[in-house]
Design a protein around this motif. Structure first.
Motif, PDB file in Angstrom:
ATOM      1  N   GLY A 129       0.704  -1.439  -0.056  1.00 16.31           N
ATOM      2  CA  GLY A 129       0.033  -0.021  -0.195  1.00 16.31           C
ATOM      3  C   GLY A 129       0.765   1.075   0.208  1.00 16.31           C
ATOM      4  O   GLY A 129       0.156   2.209  -0.279  1.00 16.31           O
ATOM      5  N   VAL A 134      -3.648   2.408  -0.512  1.00 18.23           N
ATOM      6  CA  VAL A 134      -4.582   1.767   0.936  1.00 18.23           C
ATOM      7  C   VAL A 134      -6.133   2.079   0.530  1.00 18.23           C
ATOM      8  O   VAL A 134      -6.689   2.238   1.844  1.00 18.23           O
ATOM      9  N   GLY A 135      -6.508   2.527  -0.808  1.00 15.10           N
ATOM     10  CA  GLY A 135      -7.822   2.512  -0.595  1.00 15.10           C
ATOM     11  C   GLY A 135      -8.737   3.852  -0.993  1.00 15.10           C
ATOM     12  O   GLY A 135      -8.384   4.760  -0.537  1.00 15.10           O
ATOM     13  N   ASP A 136      -9.650   4.042  -1.073  1.00 17.94           N
ATOM     14  CA  ASP A 136     -10.586   4.833  -0.650  1.00 17.94           C
ATOM     15  C   ASP A 136     -10.737   5.460   0.338  1.00 17.94           C
ATOM     16  O   ASP A 136     -10.962   5.102   1.010  1.00 17.94           O
ATOM     17  N   TRP A 137      -9.909   6.432   0.479  1.00 19.74           N
ATOM     18  CA  TRP A 137     -10.314   7.358   2.167  1.00 19.74           C
ATOM     19  C   TRP A 137     -10.711   8.344   2.520  1.00 19.74           C
ATOM     20  O   TRP A 137     -10.883   8.900   3.618  1.00 19.74           O
ATOM     21  N   HIS A 154     -20.398   3.659   6.335  1.00 15.46           N
ATOM     22  CA  HIS A 154     -19.465   2.978   5.497  1.00 15.46           C
ATOM     23  C   HIS A 154     -18.320   2.679   6.885  1.00 15.46           C
ATOM     24  O   HIS A 154     -18.173   2.594   7.761  1.00 15.46           O
ATOM     25  N   ARG A 156     -15.718   0.960   6.486  1.00 18.46           N
ATOM     26  CA  ARG A 156     -13.878   1.260   7.069  1.00 18.46           C
ATOM     27  C   ARG A 156     -14.580   2.904   7.787  1.00 18.46           C
ATOM     28  O   ARG A 156     -13.503   2.771   8.681  1.00 18.46           O
ATOM     29  N   ARG A 182      -1.730  10.780   1.968  1.00 18.97           N
ATOM     30  CA  ARG A 182      -1.468   9.403   1.279  1.00 18.97           C
ATOM     31  C   ARG A 182      -0.665   9.350   0.407  1.00 18.97           C
ATOM     32  O   ARG A 182      -0.763   8.182  -0.584  1.00 18.97           O
ATOM     33  N   ASP A 206      -6.874  -5.882   6.129  1.00 18.04           N
ATOM     34  CA  ASP A 206      -7.272  -5.952   5.103  1.00 18.04           C
ATOM     35  C   ASP A 206      -6.944  -3.881   4.199  1.00 18.04           C
ATOM     36  O   ASP A 206      -7.298  -3.150   3.058  1.00 18.04           O
ATOM     37  N   ILE A 207      -6.264  -3.142   4.914  1.00 23.93           N
ATOM     38  CA  ILE A 207      -5.719  -1.669   4.465  1.00 23.93           C
ATOM     39  C   ILE A 207      -4.378  -2.289   3.800  1.00 23.93           C
ATOM     40  O   ILE A 207      -4.359  -1.020   2.967  1.00 23.93           O
ATOM     41  N   GLY A 209      -2.214  -3.669   2.792  1.00 26.06           N
ATOM     42  CA  GLY A 209      -1.342  -4.248   1.706  1.00 26.06           C
ATOM     43  C   GLY A 209      -0.358  -5.331   1.704  1.00 26.06           C
ATOM     44  O   GLY A 209       0.144  -5.305   2.523  1.00 26.06           O
TER      45      GLY A 209
END
Length: 257
Positions: A129, A134-137, A154, A156, A182, A206-207, A209
Motif C-alpha cells: 500500500g 490503501v484504498g479510498d479514504w 461506511h 471503514r 496519503r 485489509d488496509i 497490502g
C-alpha cells in the motif's frame, strides 16, 4: 511536558531509557498518538528493557501536539520533517525508525531523504500500500466530519470515526490530515530504500497490502506475517514484538552511538 518545535508547530514527545543506548524513534499511525500506539501496547517498555532508547512523538494534528486544520500541513514531506527535527532536537546522529501505518509511510519518506541518519527501518501496518495506495479514504474523511458515529454507514469510516472518538481526537485536524498524507512512493523510490527494513502486516489486515510485495522491491527488505491480527490489533502483538527485537539485535551495530 517535553516539546520541540518545527514548522511553527509545537510537538509533544517522550524520551525513555538510557540516553547512551541505540535509539529507536517511534512514529505512530493516523488518528492515534504516542500513548495509544507505543506506550499502552507496551512497546516503550519492551524496547527500554531490551537496552534501547525509545523516543516517540505525537504527530501534528494528534495527541498533545498542535492541531492545524489545513491540508498542506500534513503532506508526508512535512510530517517527515518533524521526525528529522526531533532527531536534531535530541542530537541523535542516527536512529532506527519504527513507523506504524501512516507512521510507516512517514518513516519511508524520512528514510529515503536521510538514509545516513536512519540506517534501520521497521514498518508495521503498511505493505505494498506504500506504493499502490490503501484504498479510498474519502469516506474516512466524511466519517470524521459527520455529526456523530450514528450518521456513518461506511464500515471503514465507522472504524476510524469510533477510534477518533475514543481517543478524543480533533476530527477536523484528522480530516485535513487524511486528505493530504496519503501520497505514495514509486517502485523506483522504494528500491532506493537500501536500509535493512522489516515489514510486519497482520494476516487479517485489509488496509496495508501484502508485506512481501513491498519487501520484494527493496534490496534488504524482510516481510513478517502477524498471524490472525487486523490493522488495529497487529501493533501490540507479542510475536511481532519478538520479531522486531530480533531484527534490531541483528542490526544493532548500525544504530550504536
Amino acid at each position: 511536558m517535553a516539546e520541540f518545535e518545527n514548522g511553527g508547530y509545537r510537538l509533544h514527545f517522550i524520551d525513555e531509557g538510557d540516553p547512551s543506548a541505540p535509539a529507536v524513534l517511534l512514529v505512530h499511525g493516523f488518528a492515534s498518538s504516542l500513548r495509544v500506539n507505543w506506550v499502552d501496547p507496551g512497546w516503550v517498555q519492551v524496547l527500554t528493557d531490551a537496552g534501547y532508547r525509545a523516543v516517540a512523538f505525537d504527530h501534528r494534528g494528534h495527541g498533545l501536539s498542535d492541531k492545524p486544520r489545513i491540508g498542506e500541513a500534513y503532506t508526508p514531506e512535512a510530517m517527515a520533517s518533524d521526525v528529522l527535527a526531533l532527531a536534531d532536537h535530541l542530537d541523535l546522529p542516527k536512529a532506527a525508525l519504527f513507523g506504524y501505518s501512516m507512521g510507516a509511510r512517514v518513516s519511508a519518506f524520512t528514510g529515503l531523504a536521510h538514509p545516513e541518519r536512519f540506517p534501520l527501518l521497521v514498518f508495521g501496518g503498511l505493505g505494498i500500500g506504500l506504493v499502490n495506495g490503501v484504498g479510498d479514504w474519502d469516506p474516512i474523511a466524511d466519517a470524521l466530519l459527520a455529526p456523530s458515529l450514528d450518521d456513518v454507514s461506511h464500515e471503514r469510516g465507522r472504524m476510524f470515526r469510533a477510534f477518533a472518538d475514543r481517543t478524543r481526537s480533533d476530527r477536523l485536524a484528522l480530516a485535513a490530515c487524511i486528505q493530504t498524507s496519503r501520497k505514495e512512493l514509486t517502485e523506483d523510490e522504494v528500491s532506493r530504500l537500501r536500509q535493512p527494513t522489516l515489514i510486519g502486516v497482520g494476516t487479517k489486515d485489509d488496509i496495508a497490502g501484502p508485506a512481501q510485495d513491498l519487501a520484494d522491491l527493496m534490496p534488504h527488505g524482510e516481510a513478517f506475517s502477524i498471524s490472525n491480527r487486523d490493522h488495529m490489533l497487529a501493533v501490540g502483538d507479542r510475536l511481532f514484538k519478538a520479531k522486531v527485537l530480533e531484527f534490531l539485535a541483528e542490526h544493532r551495530a548500525l544504530i550504536a552511538r
